[in-house]
Design a protein around this motif. Structure first.
Motif, short mmCIF file in Angstrom:
data_model
loop_
_atom_site.label_atom_id
_atom_site.label_comp_id
_atom_site.label_asym_id
_atom_site.label_seq_id
_atom_site.Cartn_x
_atom_site.Cartn_y
_atom_site.Cartn_z
N ASN A 108 0.79 -1.23 0.00
CA ASN A 108 0.00 0.00 0.00
C ASN A 108 0.83 1.28 0.00
O ASN A 108 0.27 2.37 0.10
CB ASN A 108 -0.95 0.00 1.21
CG ASN A 108 -1.72 -1.30 1.31
OD1 ASN A 108 -1.55 -2.04 2.26
ND2 ASN A 108 -2.53 -1.61 0.30
N ASN A 152 -3.15 -4.14 3.24
CA ASN A 152 -4.12 -4.69 2.30
C ASN A 152 -3.43 -5.23 1.04
O ASN A 152 -2.96 -4.46 0.22
CB ASN A 152 -5.14 -3.60 1.93
CG ASN A 152 -6.27 -4.11 1.08
OD1 ASN A 152 -6.26 -5.23 0.58
ND2 ASN A 152 -7.26 -3.26 0.91
N ASP A 154 -5.10 -7.11 -1.13
CA ASP A 154 -6.14 -7.30 -2.14
C ASP A 154 -6.38 -6.08 -3.02
O ASP A 154 -6.94 -6.19 -4.10
CB ASP A 154 -7.46 -7.71 -1.48
CG ASP A 154 -7.34 -9.04 -0.76
OD1 ASP A 154 -6.58 -9.91 -1.24
OD2 ASP A 154 -7.99 -9.20 0.29
N ASP A 155 -6.01 -4.89 -2.55
CA ASP A 155 -6.19 -3.66 -3.32
C ASP A 155 -4.88 -2.86 -3.23
O ASP A 155 -4.81 -1.82 -2.59
CB ASP A 155 -7.36 -2.86 -2.74
CG ASP A 155 -7.66 -1.60 -3.54
OD1 ASP A 155 -7.28 -1.53 -4.73
OD2 ASP A 155 -8.26 -0.68 -2.96
#
Length: 185
Positions: A108, A152, A154-155
């Motif tokens: 991120n 995160n 996933d994103d």
């Protein structure tokens, strides 16, 4: 501990020749941002997570400060990561600008310092972006959480780091530790 809010009030009294809280000089204007920051910095100083340390290079410019995050758990546990935070004049209608100054292998946070944290987005589809009700305390706690519960995969912003974690968690951990050894001590 020096509190910046009390220092600013004291300095304002010295500049105008009036005690803090007295009648204001109409020629001396303090921006809305600066008034908000005086209150928010005092709250921030009282509520910093134990893993964070804020510093103000120029105590007369509360709109520019640095944050050091030293996670006490997870992949990034042994590092200290530095962020630069600039609060724009349009604050609190727009979020602060935040950049990571420490090179890091993180899904991120880009290696160039850009950060993917929903509360720093001026507009977000999911409604978790910036709102005028958010404060600097929310920003600091959000940055701190990027190393634990907001991590995160996933994103991701750094797709290579997220894919690396998906392929080989142990090798990902080793690369994170290598980055910490070289950039975050």
């Amino acid at each position: 501990m020096l509190t910046l809010a009390s220092k600013l009030k004291r300095d304002e009294g010295v500049k105008t020749g009036r005690p803090p809280g007295g009648p204001s000089d109409s020629s001396h204007r303090v921006s809305i941002r600066d008034r908000l920051l005086i209150k928010e910095v005092a709250e921030l100083e009282a509520n910093l997570p134990s893993t964070c340390k804020a510093s103000f290079p120029d105590e007369n410019k509360l709109h520019h400060f640095q944050l050091a995050v030293s996670p006490d758990e997870g992949y990034y546990q042994s590092g200290t990561f530095h962020f630069e935070i600039d609060v724009p004049e349009a604050y609190n209608m727009v979020p602060p600008k935040v950049k990571c100054q420490t090179r890091i292998w993180h899904p991120n946070i880009a290696e160039t310092g850009e950060i993917c944290l929903s509360l720093l987005r001026e507009h977000s589809i999911d409604g978790t972006g910036w709102a005028p009700t958010r404060t600097l305390k929310d920003v600091v706690w959000g940055l701190n959480s990027l190393f634990t519960d907001l991590l995160n995969f996933d994103d991701p912003l750094n797709i290579d780091a997220a894919e690396h974690h998906l392929r080989d968690k142990e090798d990902f951990r080793n690369k994170v530790q290598d980055y910490i050894k070289h950039y975050a001590r």
